[in-house]
Structure formats: structure tokens, C-alpha cells
Design a protein around this motif. Structure first.
Motif, PDB file in Angstrom:
ATOM      1  N   GLN A   1       0.832  -1.191   0.000  1.00  0.00           N
ATOM      2  CA  GLN A   1       0.000   0.000   0.000  1.00  0.00           C
ATOM      3  C   GLN A   1       0.868   1.243   0.000  1.00  0.00           C
ATOM      4  O   GLN A   1       1.924   1.280   0.633  1.00  0.00           O
ATOM      5  N   TRP A 100       4.652  -2.082  -8.868  1.00  0.00           N
ATOM      6  CA  TRP A 100       4.571  -3.417  -9.462  1.00  0.00           C
ATOM      7  C   TRP A 100       4.914  -4.445  -8.391  1.00  0.00           C
ATOM      8  O   TRP A 100       5.954  -4.345  -7.742  1.00  0.00           O
ATOM      9  N   ARG A 104       2.170  -7.521 -11.235  1.00  0.00           N
ATOM     10  CA  ARG A 104       0.853  -6.914 -11.234  1.00  0.00           C
ATOM     11  C   ARG A 104       1.007  -5.436 -10.881  1.00  0.00           C
ATOM     12  O   ARG A 104       1.722  -5.091  -9.936  1.00  0.00           O
ATOM     13  N   ARG A 105       0.326  -4.587 -11.622  1.00  0.00           N
ATOM     14  CA  ARG A 105       0.411  -3.147 -11.424  1.00  0.00           C
ATOM     15  C   ARG A 105      -0.681  -2.695 -10.455  1.00  0.00           C
ATOM     16  O   ARG A 105      -1.857  -3.029 -10.609  1.00  0.00           O
ATOM     17  N   TYR A 106      -0.280  -1.898  -9.487  1.00  0.00           N
ATOM     18  CA  TYR A 106      -1.221  -1.292  -8.552  1.00  0.00           C
ATOM     19  C   TYR A 106      -1.137   0.230  -8.703  1.00  0.00           C
ATOM     20  O   TYR A 106      -0.043   0.774  -8.886  1.00  0.00           O
ATOM     21  N   GLU A 107      -2.264   0.898  -8.602  1.00  0.00           N
ATOM     22  CA  GLU A 107      -2.309   2.345  -8.784  1.00  0.00           C
ATOM     23  C   GLU A 107      -2.872   3.021  -7.537  1.00  0.00           C
ATOM     24  O   GLU A 107      -3.808   2.512  -6.917  1.00  0.00           O
ATOM     25  N   TYR A 108      -2.291   4.174  -7.238  1.00  0.00           N
ATOM     26  CA  TYR A 108      -2.695   4.908  -6.048  1.00  0.00           C
ATOM     27  C   TYR A 108      -2.906   6.370  -6.399  1.00  0.00           C
ATOM     28  O   TYR A 108      -2.228   6.912  -7.276  1.00  0.00           O
TER      29      TYR A 108
END
Length: 119
Positions: A1, A100, A104-108
Motif C-alpha cells: 500500500q 509493481w 501486477r500493477r497497482y495504482e494509487y
């Protein structure tokens, strides 16, 4: 996170300058691209400027030559220096970061900060 907190917005006259800051916290060692987006009630969200993990930058045409995005890797911060501001730059500006994890790509996203340019 990852948590993102913006600061530096406000009201400025046309032709003036503002510097936006975005501080990232949390799993910052995974940070990849960071960027600034903006949105007005009439328009969809627009990418203003981005900066990659390696420092490569990209700008939307309307801000080229006026805005500069930069990044402090040690402090996990990204900045947007905005010069020669125009009334059409008025918008809510949001900080963006991508990470990454296991391919897997995470966006914030930050909460957004208002920039108002008066004519």
C-alpha cells in the motif's frame, strides 16, 4: 500500500507560479511511475505530467515549457512546478503513483488539491 498526500495548491493570479508537492508513504520501495493529473467539473481527468522510475518525463502539450515535474527519490516526493499559470489551468490536481508487485500493477491516488488561477 502507498499513501499519497498533496500540498501547495491555492489561488494565484494569471502569470504567477505555484509548486505542488506530493509525499508518498508506505511501500515506497516499490514505487514506479509517478504523475500529476488534473480534473475540472466539465472535463475528464487529464494527465498533466509524469516521471518514470528512471527520471524520464512526459507532459501534456498545453503545459510544455511552463510546468516541470521532478522527483526526490530519497524523500519519496514528486513535485510539479507550475509557471506562467493561465486561468485554464484551474483544476483539482491529483498525485498518482504506480507500483509493481509480482508482475501486477497497482495504482494509487492522492486526495486532490485545488489550483485556481484568476484572470
Amino acid at each position: 500500500q502507498v499513501q499519497l498526500v498533496e500540498s501547495g495548491g491555492g489561488l494565484v493570479q494569471a502569470g504567477g507560479s505555484l509548486r505542488l508537492s506530493c509525499a508518498a508513504s508506505g511501500s515506497t520501495f516499490r514505487l514506479g511511475d509517478m504523475a500529476w493529473y488534473r480534473q475540472t467539473p466539465e472535463n475528464s481527468r487529464e494527465l498533466v505530467a509524469s516521471i518514470g522510475k528512471g527520471g524520464d518525463t512526459n507532459y501534456t502539450n498545453s503545459v510544455k515549457g511552463r510546468f516541470t515535474i521532478s522527483r526526490d527519490y530519497a524523500r519519496n516526493k514528486v513535485y510539479l512546478q507550475m509557471n506562467s499559470l493561465k486561468p485554464e489551468d484551474t483544476a483539482t490536481y491529483s498525485c498518482y503513483a504506480a507500483t509493481w508487485v509480482l508482475m501486477r500493477r497497482y495504482e494509487y491516488w492522492g486526495q486532490g488539491i485545488q489550483v485556481t488561477v484568476s484572470s
